[in-house]
Every structure is written in C-alpha cells, then in structure tokens.
Design a protein around this motif. Structure first.
Motif, PDB file in Angstrom:
ATOM      1  N   ILE A 165      14.680 156.631  16.501  1.00 47.99           N
ATOM      2  CA  ILE A 165      13.423 156.326  15.832  1.00 47.99           C
ATOM      3  C   ILE A 165      13.144 154.940  16.005  1.00 47.99           C
ATOM      4  O   ILE A 165      13.781 154.165  15.765  1.00 47.99           O
ATOM      5  CB  ILE A 165      13.388 156.710  14.223  1.00 47.99           C
ATOM      6  CG1 ILE A 165      13.677 158.165  14.159  1.00 47.99           C
ATOM      7  CG2 ILE A 165      12.235 156.204  13.722  1.00 47.99           C
ATOM      8  CD1 ILE A 165      13.943 158.660  12.620  1.00 47.99           C
ATOM      9  N   SER A 166      11.830 154.681  16.349  1.00 43.65           N
ATOM     10  CA  SER A 166      11.252 153.279  16.456  1.00 43.65           C
ATOM     11  C   SER A 166      10.059 153.115  15.604  1.00 43.65           C
ATOM     12  O   SER A 166       9.218 153.957  15.689  1.00 43.65           O
ATOM     13  CB  SER A 166      10.826 153.189  17.917  1.00 43.65           C
ATOM     14  OG  SER A 166      10.613 151.872  18.128  1.00 43.65           O
ATOM     15  N   LEU A 167       9.894 152.081  15.187  1.00 45.34           N
ATOM     16  CA  LEU A 167       8.641 151.545  14.189  1.00 45.34           C
ATOM     17  C   LEU A 167       8.092 150.639  15.242  1.00 45.34           C
ATOM     18  O   LEU A 167       8.800 149.569  15.240  1.00 45.34           O
ATOM     19  CB  LEU A 167       9.218 151.220  12.801  1.00 45.34           C
ATOM     20  CG  LEU A 167       8.037 150.749  12.003  1.00 45.34           C
ATOM     21  CD1 LEU A 167       7.012 151.793  11.803  1.00 45.34           C
ATOM     22  CD2 LEU A 167       8.551 149.956  10.512  1.00 45.34           C
ATOM     23  N   LEU A 168       7.006 150.424  15.592  1.00 42.48           N
ATOM     24  CA  LEU A 168       6.167 149.798  16.395  1.00 42.48           C
ATOM     25  C   LEU A 168       5.168 149.076  15.501  1.00 42.48           C
ATOM     26  O   LEU A 168       4.428 149.837  15.003  1.00 42.48           O
ATOM     27  CB  LEU A 168       5.735 150.331  17.537  1.00 42.48           C
ATOM     28  CG  LEU A 168       4.631 149.518  18.664  1.00 42.48           C
ATOM     29  CD1 LEU A 168       5.715 148.393  19.177  1.00 42.48           C
ATOM     30  CD2 LEU A 168       4.399 150.560  19.529  1.00 42.48           C
ATOM     31  N   VAL A 169       5.350 147.684  15.406  1.00 42.06           N
ATOM     32  CA  VAL A 169       4.277 147.118  14.528  1.00 42.06           C
ATOM     33  C   VAL A 169       3.718 145.877  15.156  1.00 42.06           C
ATOM     34  O   VAL A 169       4.112 145.144  16.157  1.00 42.06           O
ATOM     35  CB  VAL A 169       4.893 146.455  13.188  1.00 42.06           C
ATOM     36  CG1 VAL A 169       5.505 147.618  12.324  1.00 42.06           C
ATOM     37  CG2 VAL A 169       6.092 145.547  13.550  1.00 42.06           C
ATOM     38  N   ILE A 170       2.598 145.223  14.914  1.00 37.24           N
ATOM     39  CA  ILE A 170       1.457 144.203  15.103  1.00 37.24           C
ATOM     40  C   ILE A 170       1.977 143.004  14.267  1.00 37.24           C
ATOM     41  O   ILE A 170       1.719 143.095  13.291  1.00 37.24           O
ATOM     42  CB  ILE A 170       0.134 144.842  15.295  1.00 37.24           C
ATOM     43  CG1 ILE A 170      -0.062 146.026  15.919  1.00 37.24           C
ATOM     44  CG2 ILE A 170      -0.673 143.304  15.712  1.00 37.24           C
ATOM     45  CD1 ILE A 170      -0.503 145.824  17.347  1.00 37.24           C
ATOM     46  N   GLY A 171       2.479 142.064  14.890  1.00 39.32           N
ATOM     47  CA  GLY A 171       2.648 140.988  14.210  1.00 39.32           C
ATOM     48  C   GLY A 171       3.823 140.876  13.180  1.00 39.32           C
ATOM     49  O   GLY A 171       4.424 141.797  12.734  1.00 39.32           O
ATOM     50  N   LYS A 172       4.650 139.425  12.955  1.00 38.66           N
ATOM     51  CA  LYS A 172       5.824 139.282  12.657  1.00 38.66           C
ATOM     52  C   LYS A 172       5.610 139.286  11.023  1.00 38.66           C
ATOM     53  O   LYS A 172       4.611 139.164  10.523  1.00 38.66           O
ATOM     54  CB  LYS A 172       6.492 138.174  12.903  1.00 38.66           C
ATOM     55  CG  LYS A 172       5.809 136.752  12.586  1.00 38.66           C
ATOM     56  CD  LYS A 172       6.608 135.560  13.072  1.00 38.66           C
ATOM     57  CE  LYS A 172       5.703 134.305  12.695  1.00 38.66           C
ATOM     58  NZ  LYS A 172       6.564 133.430  12.078  1.00 38.66           N
ATOM     59  N   THR A 173       6.631 139.818  10.243  1.00 32.90           N
ATOM     60  CA  THR A 173       6.522 139.607   8.722  1.00 32.90           C
ATOM     61  C   THR A 173       6.800 138.208   8.407  1.00 32.90           C
ATOM     62  O   THR A 173       7.857 137.630   8.511  1.00 32.90           O
ATOM     63  CB  THR A 173       7.541 140.817   8.116  1.00 32.90           C
ATOM     64  OG1 THR A 173       7.425 141.871   8.775  1.00 32.90           O
ATOM     65  CG2 THR A 173       7.544 140.865   6.683  1.00 32.90           C
ATOM     66  N   ASP A 174       6.138 137.682   7.486  1.00 36.63           N
ATOM     67  CA  ASP A 174       6.006 136.303   7.111  1.00 36.63           C
ATOM     68  C   ASP A 174       6.908 136.025   5.832  1.00 36.63           C
ATOM     69  O   ASP A 174       7.620 135.238   5.694  1.00 36.63           O
ATOM     70  CB  ASP A 174       4.731 135.614   7.056  1.00 36.63           C
ATOM     71  CG  ASP A 174       4.068 135.550   8.243  1.00 36.63           C
ATOM     72  OD1 ASP A 174       4.514 135.414   9.399  1.00 36.63           O
ATOM     73  OD2 ASP A 174       2.830 135.795   8.074  1.00 36.63           O
ATOM     74  N   ALA A 175       6.716 136.885   5.150  1.00 39.73           N
ATOM     75  CA  ALA A 175       7.154 136.621   3.615  1.00 39.73           C
ATOM     76  C   ALA A 175       8.714 136.889   3.480  1.00 39.73           C
ATOM     77  O   ALA A 175       9.265 138.207   4.218  1.00 39.73           O
ATOM     78  CB  ALA A 175       6.646 137.634   2.605  1.00 39.73           C
TER      79      ALA A 175
END
Length: 157
Positions: free
Chosen positions: A3-13
């Motif tokens: 399972i892969s989760l593909l996301v746009i942009g890094k998590t900052d918090a």
C-alpha cells in the motif's frame, strides 16, 4: 500487495509528522506501506488552478508504476465506516497484485488525466480537512483496518 500513499507537498507541522511516523511504524507489522511525497510546485501564484492541477497531475503520473491500482481520496468518492473500509482493504489484498496506491491531490483536486487513470475514489468524510490532517486520518484508518482484520482490540464497536 503493497500500500502506497502518494501526497503533494511535505508535512510541515511537527505534531503531524510525529503522529504520521507513529502510524507508519505500527502499519509495518501488518503490511508493506510507504508514503511518497511529491515536492510542492514552485511559482503557483503565476498559475491558474487548472494549470496547477495539470502540473501536479504530471508529477503524480511520474510516480505511478505499471500494474498500480489507483484510488483517489476525493470528496465525491465512496464513503465507508471503519469496518467497511477494513473489508475493502481485505478484498483488495486478494485482487490487487502489486501496489494499491491512494492519492491525496493538491488544494484544487485532481487533473482530469488523474481522474481518468484512477480505478476508484474514496471519501474519508463529507467534511473538508487540511492536506496535512487528511494524511494522518488516512494512515490511522488504514492502521485501524489492519487491527480489525486481525481481531485486535484497537477498534471498539
């Protein structure tokens, strides 16, 4: 199946980063899982929403592999209860040969090419969440699904 989760942009918090790492570590006991981050697009202020979606779409397509089963996390997708989602994951574990890829798009949704490439859409809620928050919610629900499938006490009816 992976399972892969593909996301746009890094998590900052930092608190989201910590919580996401916690659930990623928990998930590894059950199933191969990865979160793949596509860097934020530069110069978005000079782009229309459509141009931004197209650019993000191109980057998403570059991350996909032949044989991937693509599921968009989209507000117009099918909704599940946690138990229903665990059943969905179990079913996919028998029918998806390579990667089950869940995709969280950018702030304006997905380009048409991504909608056409996807096999399904799932909504985690009718409410709107920040892109950073939805990552944590998804990973927690995936972990919950795995504990349900393994008859563990994390989920209570």
């Amino acid at each position: 199946m992976k399972i892969s989760l593909l996301v746009i942009g890094k998590t900052d918090a930092g608190y989201f980063v910590e919580a996401i790492k916690e659930y990623e570590n928990r998930l590894k006991h059950y199933i191969p899982f990865e979160m793949q981050v596509i860097p934020d697009i530069k110069n978005v202020r000079s782009m229309s929403e459509e141009q931004q979606k197209e650019k993000e779409g191109d980057l998403i397509l570059k991350c996909l592999q032949p044989g991937d089963y693509i599921v968009l996390l989209d507000e117009r997708g099918k909704e599940f209860s946690s138990v229903g989602f665990s059943g969905y994951i179990e079913k996919k574990s028998h029918t998806v040969n390579k990667r089950l890829v869940f995709v969280i798009g950018g702030p304006y949704g997905f380009a048409q090419t991504i909608y056409e490439k996807a096999s399904e859409r799932i909504s985690l809620s009718r409410m709107t969440f920040s892109h950073q928050m939805i990552r944590l919610i998804f990973i927690e629900q995936l972990y919950r699904a795995m504990t349900i499938l393994n008859n563990e006490p994390y989920h209570h009816e």
